[in-house]
Design a protein around this motif. Structure first.
Motif, PDB file in Angstrom:
ATOM      1  N   LEU A  41       0.837  -1.207   0.000  1.00 40.33           N
ATOM      2  CA  LEU A  41       0.000   0.000   0.000  1.00 40.33           C
ATOM      3  C   LEU A  41       0.872   1.257   0.000  1.00 40.33           C
ATOM      4  O   LEU A  41       0.574   2.223  -0.721  1.00 40.33           O
ATOM      5  N   ALA A  42       1.926   1.258   0.792  1.00 46.42           N
ATOM      6  CA  ALA A  42       2.830   2.414   0.838  1.00 46.42           C
ATOM      7  C   ALA A  42       3.515   2.632  -0.506  1.00 46.42           C
ATOM      8  O   ALA A  42       3.714   3.777  -0.922  1.00 46.42           O
ATOM      9  N   ALA A  43       3.846   1.547  -1.193  1.00 47.09           N
ATOM     10  CA  ALA A  43       4.516   1.657  -2.487  1.00 47.09           C
ATOM     11  C   ALA A  43       3.577   2.195  -3.559  1.00 47.09           C
ATOM     12  O   ALA A  43       3.958   3.036  -4.377  1.00 47.09           O
ATOM     13  N   VAL A  44       2.350   1.721  -3.545  1.00 48.05           N
ATOM     14  CA  VAL A  44       1.401   2.077  -4.598  1.00 48.05           C
ATOM     15  C   VAL A  44       0.704   3.411  -4.313  1.00 48.05           C
ATOM     16  O   VAL A  44       0.321   4.121  -5.234  1.00 48.05           O
ATOM     17  N   HIS A  45       0.564   3.758  -3.043  1.00 49.14           N
ATOM     18  CA  HIS A  45      -0.146   4.984  -2.648  1.00 49.14           C
ATOM     19  C   HIS A  45       0.700   5.784  -1.656  1.00 49.14           C
ATOM     20  O   HIS A  45       0.443   5.758  -0.450  1.00 49.14           O
ATOM     21  N   PRO A  46       1.695   6.510  -2.136  1.00 49.77           N
ATOM     22  CA  PRO A  46       2.589   7.236  -1.225  1.00 49.77           C
ATOM     23  C   PRO A  46       2.000   8.529  -0.649  1.00 49.77           C
ATOM     24  O   PRO A  46       2.589   9.126   0.231  1.00 49.77           O
ATOM     25  N   ARG A  47       0.853   8.945  -1.139  1.00 52.72           N
ATOM     26  CA  ARG A  47       0.257  10.198  -0.659  1.00 52.72           C
ATOM     27  C   ARG A  47      -0.525   9.999   0.633  1.00 52.72           C
ATOM     28  O   ARG A  47      -0.897   8.896   0.995  1.00 52.72           O
ATOM     29  N   ARG A  48      -0.840  11.099   1.246  1.00 56.10           N
ATOM     30  CA  ARG A  48      -1.624  11.121   2.482  1.00 56.10           C
ATOM     31  C   ARG A  48      -3.004  10.516   2.220  1.00 56.10           C
ATOM     32  O   ARG A  48      -3.679  10.871   1.261  1.00 56.10           O
ATOM     33  N   GLU A  49      -3.402   9.577   3.068  1.00 57.02           N
ATOM     34  CA  GLU A  49      -4.692   8.886   2.960  1.00 57.02           C
ATOM     35  C   GLU A  49      -5.341   8.860   4.333  1.00 57.02           C
ATOM     36  O   GLU A  49      -5.408   7.826   4.992  1.00 57.02           O
ATOM     37  N   GLU A  50      -5.814  10.012   4.792  1.00 58.00           N
ATOM     38  CA  GLU A  50      -6.304  10.130   6.162  1.00 58.00           C
ATOM     39  C   GLU A  50      -7.419   9.141   6.489  1.00 58.00           C
ATOM     40  O   GLU A  50      -7.316   8.365   7.439  1.00 58.00           O
ATOM     41  N   ALA A  51      -8.493   9.159   5.727  1.00 60.46           N
ATOM     42  CA  ALA A  51      -9.648   8.306   6.045  1.00 60.46           C
ATOM     43  C   ALA A  51      -9.279   6.825   6.006  1.00 60.46           C
ATOM     44  O   ALA A  51      -9.665   6.054   6.891  1.00 60.46           O
ATOM     45  N   MET A  52      -8.520   6.426   5.008  1.00 62.45           N
ATOM     46  CA  MET A  52      -8.150   5.020   4.860  1.00 62.45           C
ATOM     47  C   MET A  52      -7.211   4.580   5.983  1.00 62.45           C
ATOM     48  O   MET A  52      -7.358   3.473   6.510  1.00 62.45           O
TER      49      MET A  52
END
Length: 145
Positions: free
Chosen positions: A51-62
């Motif tokens: 998840l960190a590799a594929v989505h490096p942006r801030r994901e507050e709700a998730m």
């Protein structure tokens, strides 16, 4: 016949290139391989690392939802509590906890001091909790209820 590679194997293979990741294609395996390994994985660390590799942006709700779903494990319960006190717009010192890499690092630190028997029991439970929140690691889209 070759044995399918696990998500743990896939992430171990690509972890040395983590600084070069900017797109999912940079991981070095295709989406179908990653998705199949995700569905079969009992390794919550590999799952959070993907998840960190594929989505490096801030994901507050998730991130809040993930920490809350994994809160049966005390370090994640503490993290969910911390996140609930650091919502959007609030000023606080330090790094934002609303990144998947932060959850990965927090779980990894806790995992290192967890007994083997507890890890073997908790691994599948944490992995299942992660899949409830994130059924598809490449899109973060939850199916309609």
């Amino acid at each position: 016949m070759t044995t399918p590679r696990t998500l743990t194997d896939l992430m171990d293979e690509v972890s040395g290139r983590a600084r070069d990741w900017s797109l999912p294609q940079d991981l070095g395996f295709d989406r179908m391989t990653g998705a199949a390994a995700w569905l079969a994985s009992d390794d919550p660390l590999a799952m959070l690392f993907l998840l960190a590799a594929v989505h490096p942006r801030r994901e507050e709700a998730m991130c809040i939802e993930l920490a809350t779903k994994m809160s049966f494990f005390e370090p994640m319960r503490d993290e969910a509590d911390t996140m609930s006190r650091r919502r959007s717009g609030m000023n606080f010192n330090g790094r934002s906890p609303f990144y998947f890499i932060h959850l990965y690092q927090r779980l990894r630190a806790a995992w290192q001091v967890t007994e083997d028997t507890q890890r073997s029991r908790l691994g599948p439970e944490l992995a299942a909790a992660i899949r409830v929140v994130v059924p598809d690691p490449f899109t973060l889209v939850r199916p309609a209820a």
